[in-house]
Design a protein around this motif. Structure first.
Motif, PDB file in Angstrom:
ATOM      1  N   LYS A 148       0.833  -1.207   0.000  1.00 26.32           N
ATOM      2  CA  LYS A 148       0.000   0.000   0.000  1.00 26.32           C
ATOM      3  C   LYS A 148       0.865   1.254   0.000  1.00 26.32           C
ATOM      4  O   LYS A 148       2.046   1.213   0.379  1.00 26.32           O
ATOM      5  N   PRO A 149       0.287   2.395  -0.425  1.00 28.28           N
ATOM      6  CA  PRO A 149       1.023   3.659  -0.387  1.00 28.28           C
ATOM      7  C   PRO A 149       1.359   4.047   1.050  1.00 28.28           C
ATOM      8  O   PRO A 149       0.699   3.596   1.997  1.00 28.28           O
ATOM      9  N   LEU A 150       2.352   4.906   1.197  1.00 32.14           N
ATOM     10  CA  LEU A 150       2.779   5.317   2.535  1.00 32.14           C
ATOM     11  C   LEU A 150       1.801   6.258   3.210  1.00 32.14           C
ATOM     12  O   LEU A 150       1.650   6.238   4.433  1.00 32.14           O
ATOM     13  N   ALA A 151       1.170   7.128   2.441  1.00 31.06           N
ATOM     14  CA  ALA A 151       0.411   8.204   3.084  1.00 31.06           C
ATOM     15  C   ALA A 151      -0.907   8.488   2.377  1.00 31.06           C
ATOM     16  O   ALA A 151      -1.324   9.631   2.284  1.00 31.06           O
ATOM     17  N   ASP A 156      -7.046   3.297  -0.765  1.00 26.04           N
ATOM     18  CA  ASP A 156      -6.416   3.597  -2.053  1.00 26.04           C
ATOM     19  C   ASP A 156      -5.117   2.812  -2.212  1.00 26.04           C
ATOM     20  O   ASP A 156      -4.221   2.916  -1.380  1.00 26.04           O
ATOM     21  N   GLY A 157      -5.018   2.035  -3.281  1.00 27.69           N
ATOM     22  CA  GLY A 157      -3.791   1.324  -3.593  1.00 27.69           C
ATOM     23  C   GLY A 157      -3.448   0.179  -2.665  1.00 27.69           C
ATOM     24  O   GLY A 157      -2.336  -0.349  -2.720  1.00 27.69           O
ATOM     25  N   VAL A 158      -4.373  -0.233  -1.813  1.00 28.27           N
ATOM     26  CA  VAL A 158      -4.112  -1.332  -0.879  1.00 28.27           C
ATOM     27  C   VAL A 158      -4.395  -2.659  -1.577  1.00 28.27           C
ATOM     28  O   VAL A 158      -5.476  -2.865  -2.134  1.00 28.27           O
ATOM     29  N   ASN A 178      -0.088   8.604  -8.818  1.00 24.88           N
ATOM     30  CA  ASN A 178      -0.257   9.426  -7.620  1.00 24.88           C
ATOM     31  C   ASN A 178      -1.225   8.763  -6.652  1.00 24.88           C
ATOM     32  O   ASN A 178      -2.023   7.901  -7.041  1.00 24.88           O
ATOM     33  N   ASP A 179      -1.174   9.189  -5.390  1.00 25.94           N
ATOM     34  CA  ASP A 179      -2.139   8.678  -4.421  1.00 25.94           C
ATOM     35  C   ASP A 179      -3.467   9.417  -4.581  1.00 25.94           C
ATOM     36  O   ASP A 179      -3.636  10.250  -5.473  1.00 25.94           O
ATOM     37  N   VAL A 374     -13.602  -1.104  -6.329  1.00 26.16           N
ATOM     38  CA  VAL A 374     -12.340  -1.767  -6.003  1.00 26.16           C
ATOM     39  C   VAL A 374     -11.716  -1.198  -4.731  1.00 26.16           C
ATOM     40  O   VAL A 374     -10.758  -1.762  -4.209  1.00 26.16           O
ATOM     41  N   ASP A 375     -12.236  -0.073  -4.245  1.00 29.51           N
ATOM     42  CA  ASP A 375     -11.738   0.536  -3.019  1.00 29.51           C
ATOM     43  C   ASP A 375     -12.803   1.480  -2.495  1.00 29.51           C
ATOM     44  O   ASP A 375     -13.906   1.566  -3.045  1.00 29.51           O
TER      45      ASP A 375
END
Length: 411
Positions: A148-151, A156-158, A178-179, A374-375
């Motif tokens: 997953k993204p850091l922040a 999102d993105g998990v 981008n996040d 999806v999220d």
């Protein structure tokens, strides 16, 4: 009283409504000139006495707020967490501990900070390439991992990964975009996958005193690409053994992260070995209907934060351990199976026809595109179900899921 709200989006717009009701005047500023439309939907500049627009210059922002006589600064949403605390610290106003401000956004730092306090957090590593991510996965014996993204936020993105190929694919995917706030993903977090029951603990804190607003049991299902997709939340009554275990843990985690003034939305996995922090947002929980929470429990995350900001004495006297829900409640997240266009309002008529339906919140309009879920960002909305017992709620929940198999939101 004048309160500055940084990025008053998501639940932040509901907070401003409550602050206005309590006779507070609000000032708005944003950390970026542009966010995605779905993030800023519902933002009303008329709810503020001043909308200062975008400013990233700390001195200029502090000077402007000082001239306006601002008493407090609060993050309206996840994107405003770091700037709100940094600005409040700069102005000498109440804030969270500045030494741990990065740990309240960077999930790698968050886990480290919590572990340093002797609490459990997922084992993981910050990586900047797919090769590093795969090496990390393989060093863990090939056990399931989360990429997953850091922040970011809102799932999102998990991605839950069970093979090195999946780790590589999703790491490259996250790093290549981008996040959800429009910021580049320069690094990715690869963490162990936690098995257990997930809980949410929503709190508000003043001068280090944590008050619990509500506790939720969270159920997720696997999305089309292995993503964790929200299924539903149910409130956990105070006094519940598991609930009190995660409450005690969440308070300690919040203290470790330096949350001393403001809201927190903490996700905890109760594993066989005990509670483990998933992550904490130093802000309000999104995707809620505060009025409904007030109706069935007497309070809400939004209400208690507004009370803490405007009347700390009343906040200190708030009997959080006595909060009780008068009905069984289930917040069901809507799931759209395939991308398409909404043809009309049949979906709303179907949901509101349910015996237990007490609220529907969805951003679906006839003719509009409905993305595949999806999220959290692609969830069409949610429906609240309430009844004296779980039986009718389970029946109506199953009806919703059956309708979704026939493209409910596209008809």
């Amino acid at each position: 009283m004048r309160i500055a709200v940084v990025d008053g989006f998501s639940a932040g717009r509901l907070l401003v409504q409550e602050l206005n009701r309590l006779q507070a005047e609000c000032v708005h500023l944003r950390t970026k000139p542009d966010f995605r439309d779905s993030y800023t939907r519902g933002f009303d500049p008329a709810a503020y006495i001043h909308d200062l627009g975008h400013t990233s210059d700390l001195d200029k922002a502090a000077a402007a707020l000082g001239e306006l006589g601002v008493d407090k600064v609060v993050a309206g949403a996840e994107s405003g967490v770091v700037f709100a605390d940094t600005l409040a610290h700069h102005m000498g106003l109440p804030h969270n501990r500045i030494e741990t401000v990065r740990a309240r956004r960077d999930k790698s730092e968050m886990a480290r900070c919590v572990r340093d306090a002797g609490l459990a957090a997922p084992v993981g590593a910050r990586v900047t390439s797919a090769d590093e991510a795969v090496a990390r996965f393989e060093s863990g014996g090939g056990r399931p991992a989360v990429v997953k993204p850091l922040a970011s936020a809102a799932t999102d993105g998990v991605h839950i990964c069970r093979t090195a190929g999946q780790v590589r694919r999703f790491t490259e995917e996250v790093l290549g975009r981008n996040d959800c706030f429009g910021d580049p993903n320069h690094a990715v977090l690869v963490q162990e996958y936690l098995e257990g029951q997930e809980f949410i603990v929503n709190t508000v804190t003043v001068d280090g005193l944590h008050k619990v607003v509500d506790v939720w049991r969270c159920v997720k299902i696997g999305g089309p690409g292995g993503e964790p997709v929200y299924d539903y939340h149910e409130p956990v009554p105070r006094g519940d053994t598991e609930g009190e275990t995660v409450v005690a843990f969440a308070k300690k985690a919040n203290t470790a992260l330096g949350i001393a003034n403001g809201a927190a939305h903490t996700e905890v996995m109760l594993t066989a070995a005990g509670p483990v922090l998933i992550e904490t947002g130093a802000r309000l929980m999104g995707s809620t209907q505060p009025w409904l929470h007030v109706e069935y429990s007497g309070t809400s995350h939004v209400h208690l934060l507004a009370l803490a900001l405007t009347d700390p004495g009343a906040f200190a006297a708030f009997p959080d351990e006595d909060v009780r829900w008068s009905r069984e409640i289930r917040q069901v997240y809507l799931i759209n199976k395939r991308r398409g266009r909404c043809g009309g309002d049949r979906w709303r008529s179907a949901l509101t026809s349910l015996e237990t339906c007490v609220a529907v919140d969805a951003a679906i309009v006839p003719g509009g595109v409905v993305p595949r879920t999806v999220d959290l960002a692609t969830v069409p909305g949610y429906v609240y179900l309430a009844a004296e017992g779980r039986g009718p709620i389970t029946r109506d929940y199953e009806a919703v899921r059956a309708w979704e198999e026939t493209d409910l939101y596209l008809s």
